[in-house]
Enzyme design. Sequence first.
Site, PDB file in Angstrom:
ATOM      1  N   HIS A  37       0.859  -1.185   0.000  1.00  0.00           N
ATOM      2  CA  HIS A  37       0.000   0.000   0.000  1.00  0.00           C
ATOM      3  C   HIS A  37       0.891   1.229   0.000  1.00  0.00           C
ATOM      4  O   HIS A  37       2.128   1.107  -0.007  1.00  0.00           O
ATOM      5  CB  HIS A  37      -0.973  -0.018   1.190  1.00  0.00           C
ATOM      6  CG  HIS A  37      -0.305  -0.285   2.504  1.00  0.00           C
ATOM      7  ND1 HIS A  37       0.582   0.599   3.090  1.00  0.00           N
ATOM      8  CD2 HIS A  37      -0.350  -1.349   3.342  1.00  0.00           C
ATOM      9  CE1 HIS A  37       1.021   0.110   4.226  1.00  0.00           C
ATOM     10  NE2 HIS A  37       0.484  -1.092   4.401  1.00  0.00           N
ATOM     11  N   GLU A  38       0.269   2.380   0.071  1.00  0.00           N
ATOM     12  CA  GLU A  38       1.011   3.645  -0.025  1.00  0.00           C
ATOM     13  C   GLU A  38       2.113   3.740   1.058  1.00  0.00           C
ATOM     14  O   GLU A  38       3.164   4.335   0.819  1.00  0.00           O
ATOM     15  CB  GLU A  38       0.009   4.810   0.073  1.00  0.00           C
ATOM     16  CG  GLU A  38       0.592   6.186  -0.085  1.00  0.00           C
ATOM     17  CD  GLU A  38       1.506   6.366  -1.313  1.00  0.00           C
ATOM     18  OE1 GLU A  38       1.173   5.835  -2.390  1.00  0.00           O
ATOM     19  OE2 GLU A  38       2.538   7.046  -1.160  1.00  0.00           O
ATOM     20  N   HIS A  40       4.052   1.338   2.147  1.00  0.00           N
ATOM     21  CA  HIS A  40       5.247   0.656   1.626  1.00  0.00           C
ATOM     22  C   HIS A  40       5.913   1.522   0.548  1.00  0.00           C
ATOM     23  O   HIS A  40       7.127   1.620   0.484  1.00  0.00           O
ATOM     24  CB  HIS A  40       4.879  -0.695   0.997  1.00  0.00           C
ATOM     25  CG  HIS A  40       4.314  -1.693   1.965  1.00  0.00           C
ATOM     26  ND1 HIS A  40       3.003  -2.089   1.944  1.00  0.00           N
ATOM     27  CD2 HIS A  40       4.900  -2.380   2.972  1.00  0.00           C
ATOM     28  CE1 HIS A  40       2.794  -2.985   2.887  1.00  0.00           C
ATOM     29  NE2 HIS A  40       3.923  -3.177   3.537  1.00  0.00           N
ATOM     30  N   GLY A 150       8.819   1.135   8.639  1.00  0.00           N
ATOM     31  CA  GLY A 150       7.808   2.094   9.069  1.00  0.00           C
ATOM     32  C   GLY A 150       7.753   2.132  10.591  1.00  0.00           C
ATOM     33  O   GLY A 150       7.915   1.110  11.258  1.00  0.00           O
ATOM     34  N   ASP A 153       5.020  -0.076  13.106  1.00  0.00           N
ATOM     35  CA  ASP A 153       5.336  -1.261  13.912  1.00  0.00           C
ATOM     36  C   ASP A 153       6.521  -0.883  14.802  1.00  0.00           C
ATOM     37  O   ASP A 153       7.658  -1.267  14.546  1.00  0.00           O
ATOM     38  CB  ASP A 153       5.679  -2.434  12.989  1.00  0.00           C
ATOM     39  CG  ASP A 153       4.491  -2.830  12.137  1.00  0.00           C
ATOM     40  OD1 ASP A 153       3.461  -3.218  12.700  1.00  0.00           O
ATOM     41  OD2 ASP A 153       4.565  -2.692  10.904  1.00  0.00           O
ATOM     42  N   SER A 188      -2.122  -0.180   6.874  1.00  0.00           N
ATOM     43  CA  SER A 188      -1.683  -1.527   7.225  1.00  0.00           C
ATOM     44  C   SER A 188      -2.302  -2.495   6.228  1.00  0.00           C
ATOM     45  O   SER A 188      -3.449  -2.299   5.792  1.00  0.00           O
ATOM     46  CB  SER A 188      -2.184  -1.872   8.634  1.00  0.00           C
ATOM     47  OG  SER A 188      -2.139  -3.279   8.836  1.00  0.00           O
ATOM     48  N   SER A 189      -1.547  -3.532   5.878  1.00  0.00           N
ATOM     49  CA  SER A 189      -2.111  -4.529   4.954  1.00  0.00           C
ATOM     50  C   SER A 189      -3.339  -5.186   5.574  1.00  0.00           C
ATOM     51  O   SER A 189      -4.222  -5.660   4.863  1.00  0.00           O
ATOM     52  CB  SER A 189      -1.073  -5.598   4.630  1.00  0.00           C
ATOM     53  OG  SER A 189       0.085  -4.991   4.109  1.00  0.00           O
TER      54      SER A 189
HETATM   55  O1  PAF Z   1       6.697  -5.594   8.802  1.00  0.00           O
HETATM   56  C1  PAF Z   1       6.651  -6.597   8.032  1.00  0.00           C
HETATM   57  O2  PAF Z   1       5.998  -6.583   6.995  1.00  0.00           O
HETATM   58  C2  PAF Z   1       7.417  -7.857   8.410  1.00  0.00           C
HETATM   59  O3  PAF Z   1       7.393  -8.061   9.784  1.00  0.00           O
HETATM   60  C3  PAF Z   1       8.850  -7.885   7.874  1.00  0.00           C
HETATM   61  C4  PAF Z   1       9.698  -6.770   8.477  1.00  0.00           C
HETATM   62  C5  PAF Z   1       8.834  -7.743   6.361  1.00  0.00           C
HETATM   63  C6  PAF Z   1       9.520  -9.228   8.228  1.00  0.00           C
HETATM   64  O4  PAF Z   1       8.833 -10.306   7.675  1.00  0.00           O
END
Ligand code: PAF
Length: 288
Positions: A37-38, A40, A150, A153, A188-189
């Site tokens: 998504h945006e 990322h 990001g 998390d 978030s996905s």
């Molecule tokens: O944040 C995520 O998408 C995952 O925890 C990561 C950092 C790609 C590890 O699998």
Amino acid sequence: MSALTVITTVAELRRLVDERRKRGEMIGLVPTMGALHEGHLSLVRAAYSECACVVVSVYVNPTQFAPHEDFQRYPRNLDHDLQLLKSVGDVLVFAPTDAEMYPAGFQTTVEVTKLSLGWEGELRPTHFRGVATVVTKLFTAADADFAYFGQKDYQQLRVVEQMARDLNLRTVVRACPTTREPDGLAMSSRNRYLTSEERQQGLSLSRALAIAAEMVKRGESNCAELEAAMRDVLASAGVKSDYAAVADRETLQPLTQLTRPAVALIAAKVGKTRLIDNMLLDAKQRVI
Ligand code: PAF
């Protein structure tokens, strides 16, 4: 639109990255589990702002999911991810199989002991071991100068920063701001699991954090008061919080007074979906 190279093996990734490094290029890595998504894409843009070669890994890492979690139903759509990435640059996409990442006989894990314990770690005791292990493998496979994470998390960010430092990895972790929807919901996905009613309820997380930040600006430094206010906002939206707390920004230990740089952390269940969000708090933000 740019050309994309999709790589599935560590050996091929190393070969391509070595070539680019020989040309004098810096290597940036954006680790993802796909369902882009945006948020990322903003990490990919941050990577391009300082690296000529950007690797985006797309891998749903099984070792960071507990058996009862959403590994099976986690959204996977590589073609769509590739379309989105194409709009940003000629990214090297690393999309390995499970056999490539965890071949038969695999037995090494990486554990960041203290930072992995509380908050998400309390509810998901094996989660950060899975994250630290796969991220170590991704850092070394891509031989990256920088990796972009990001801030949404937040505990994951602290775990990988500590891991990279403790293990003398060459990769420097870059923390990037949380990307939000116009109404404040952290991207978030997992937001795609939410019904429209749940999405409205989910707004209570960013609202609660904004209220805590506002209280700090007005001089509140008692963390119990900040936490109670956050819990009230969540409860009145009908959202069950796992935690709504204020912690030290570095160690993630709970704080009672806002005497040092802090982070407000929230995890809450909205319907069947668990959402997390956070906001940096600093008593110096106080407006007199
Ligand atoms: O944040 C995520 O998408 C995952 O925890 C990561 C950092 C790609 C590890 O699998």
